[in-house]
Scaffold this motif. Structure first.
Motif, short mmCIF file in Angstrom:
data_model
loop_
_atom_site.label_atom_id
_atom_site.label_comp_id
_atom_site.label_asym_id
_atom_site.label_seq_id
_atom_site.Cartn_x
_atom_site.Cartn_y
_atom_site.Cartn_z
N ILE A 82 41.96 36.24 41.58
CA ILE A 82 42.40 35.25 40.60
C ILE A 82 42.39 33.86 41.21
O ILE A 82 41.87 32.91 40.63
CB ILE A 82 43.80 35.63 40.05
CG1 ILE A 82 43.70 36.90 39.20
CG2 ILE A 82 44.41 34.47 39.28
CD1 ILE A 82 45.04 37.53 38.85
N GLN A 83 42.93 33.75 42.41
CA GLN A 83 42.96 32.45 43.10
C GLN A 83 41.55 31.91 43.33
O GLN A 83 41.27 30.74 43.08
CB GLN A 83 43.70 32.60 44.44
CG GLN A 83 43.79 31.33 45.24
CD GLN A 83 44.45 31.57 46.61
OE1 GLN A 83 45.05 32.60 46.87
NE2 GLN A 83 44.31 30.60 47.49
N ALA A 84 40.65 32.77 43.78
CA ALA A 84 39.27 32.34 44.04
C ALA A 84 38.56 31.93 42.75
O ALA A 84 37.88 30.90 42.71
CB ALA A 84 38.50 33.45 44.76
N ALA A 85 38.69 32.74 41.70
CA ALA A 85 38.04 32.42 40.42
C ALA A 85 38.56 31.11 39.85
O ALA A 85 37.79 30.30 39.32
CB ALA A 85 38.24 33.56 39.43
N MET A 93 35.83 42.29 42.46
CA MET A 93 37.13 42.94 42.47
C MET A 93 36.99 44.29 43.17
O MET A 93 36.15 45.11 42.80
CB MET A 93 37.65 43.11 41.05
CG MET A 93 37.98 41.77 40.39
SD MET A 93 39.09 40.75 41.35
CE MET A 93 40.56 40.88 40.40
N ALA A 94 37.83 44.50 44.18
CA ALA A 94 37.79 45.72 45.00
C ALA A 94 39.22 46.18 45.30
O ALA A 94 39.53 46.60 46.39
CB ALA A 94 37.03 45.43 46.29
N ASP A 128 40.77 47.15 34.30
CA ASP A 128 39.90 46.08 33.82
C ASP A 128 39.71 45.10 34.97
O ASP A 128 40.65 44.41 35.35
CB ASP A 128 40.51 45.38 32.61
CG ASP A 128 39.60 44.31 32.02
OD1 ASP A 128 38.53 44.03 32.62
OD2 ASP A 128 39.95 43.75 30.98
N PRO A 129 38.52 45.03 35.53
CA PRO A 129 38.30 44.17 36.70
C PRO A 129 38.30 42.67 36.39
O PRO A 129 38.24 41.87 37.32
CB PRO A 129 36.95 44.63 37.24
CG PRO A 129 36.26 45.23 36.07
CD PRO A 129 37.33 45.81 35.19
N VAL A 130 38.39 42.31 35.13
CA VAL A 130 38.43 40.90 34.76
C VAL A 130 39.85 40.57 34.31
O VAL A 130 40.24 40.90 33.18
CB VAL A 130 37.40 40.58 33.66
CG1 VAL A 130 37.42 39.09 33.34
CG2 VAL A 130 36.01 41.03 34.08
N LYS A 140 33.98 34.16 34.19
CA LYS A 140 32.56 34.24 34.55
C LYS A 140 32.36 34.36 36.07
O LYS A 140 31.29 34.75 36.52
CB LYS A 140 31.82 33.02 34.00
CG LYS A 140 31.70 33.04 32.50
CD LYS A 140 30.95 31.82 32.00
CE LYS A 140 30.58 31.93 30.59
NZ LYS A 140 31.28 31.67 29.52
N HIS A 141 33.40 34.04 36.83
CA HIS A 141 33.30 34.15 38.29
C HIS A 141 33.55 35.57 38.79
O HIS A 141 33.35 35.85 39.97
CB HIS A 141 34.26 33.16 38.96
CG HIS A 141 33.80 31.74 38.85
ND1 HIS A 141 32.71 31.26 39.53
CD2 HIS A 141 34.29 30.72 38.12
CE1 HIS A 141 32.54 29.98 39.22
NE2 HIS A 141 33.48 29.63 38.37
N ILE A 142 34.00 36.46 37.92
CA ILE A 142 34.15 37.87 38.32
C ILE A 142 32.76 38.49 38.16
O ILE A 142 32.34 38.83 37.06
CB ILE A 142 35.20 38.60 37.46
CG1 ILE A 142 36.53 37.85 37.44
CG2 ILE A 142 35.37 40.05 37.97
CD1 ILE A 142 37.20 37.67 38.79
#
Length: 182
Positions: A82-85, A93-94, A128-130, A140-142
Motif C-alpha cells: 500500500i505504501q509503495a503503490a 503482493m506476496a 484480493d491482492p488489490v 494500477k501499481h499492483i
C-alpha cells in the motif's frame, strides 16, 4: 527484465558496529542505517538500469527511502504494498498472511511438519491482492501476486507438491479472474 535484490534479512545491528558502515553514513550525510541500506539500493538500481534491468525487492527496501524506479514485493502483510503503490511504485503482493504456502493448509496435528502459520485453501481463494484502500490510480501499481513456498521443512518432491496444491490453483484464480467473476 527484473533482478530481485532481496533487501530483507540484512541486520542493521551489525552495521551499527561496523566502522566502514559508520564512515559511509557520515561521508554520505545519511541519517541512520536504514538510509545506508537505501543508499546501497539506489546505487544497485542505477547499475541495473545501466544493464537494461529493473530492480525488485522485498518490502524492507522501503526503509530509509525507496529507489526511484524500484518495484516492491509486499510480503509482511499488505502495508508495504500500500505504501509503495501510494508513492507511485509498482507492487507484487506476496503477503505472508495469505500466500505463504510453506504454512500449514490444514489442522497441524494432521499435517506434515511446517514452519508454522495456517493458510487454508479458502483463505488463499478469498484474498484480493488489490487493497480496497487504494485509489483507482494507485491500484494500477499492483502488477501481480505471488505465493512463496520456502523449502526449509520440505524434503521431498511429494511434500512440495502437497504444500503447493490445491492452493496454487486458488492463487491462479485470484491472479487472473476479476473478483466479481469468481
Amino acid at each position: 527484465a527484473y533482478i530481485h535484490i532481496g533487501g530483507d534479512e540484512a541486520s542493521k545491528e551489525h552495521w551499527k558496529k561496523c566502522p566502514k558502515c559508520q564512515e559511509r553514513i557520515k561521508k554520505e550525510n545519511l541519517k541512520d542505517e536504514a538510509e545506508l541500506q537505501s543508499y546501497l539500493i539506489k546505487r544497485i538500481e542505477t547499475y541495473l538500469h545501466s544493464k537494461g534491468r529493473e530492480l525488485i525487492g522485498w518490502d524492507e527496501i522501503l526503509e530509509g527511502g525507496l529507489a526511484p524506479n524500484a518495484t516492491v514485493m509486499s510480503w509482511r502483510g499488505e502495508n508495504g504494498g500500500i505504501q509503495a503503490a501510494r508513492a507511485g511504485h509498482d507492487v507484487v503482493m506476496a503477503s505472508n498472511t495469505h500466500l505463504y504456502f510453506d504454512y500449514y493448509q490444514a489442522r497441524p496435528e494432521n499435517e506434515p511438519l511446517s514452519i508454522g502459520g495456517f493458510i487454508p485453501l479458502e483463505k488463499v481463494y478469498g484474498y484480493d491482492p488489490v487493497p480496497s484502500v487504494l485509489t483507482d490510480a494507485q491500484k494500477k501499481h499492483i502488477i501481480g501476486v505471488q505465493a512463496q513456498l520456502w523449502a526449509e521443512y520440505i524434503s521431498t518432491p511429494e511434500h512440495d507438491e502437497y504444500m503447493a496444491f490445491p492452493r496454487g490453483c486458488a492463487l491462479a484464480e485470484i491472479a487472473w479472474t476479476p473478483a466479481e467473476k469468481k
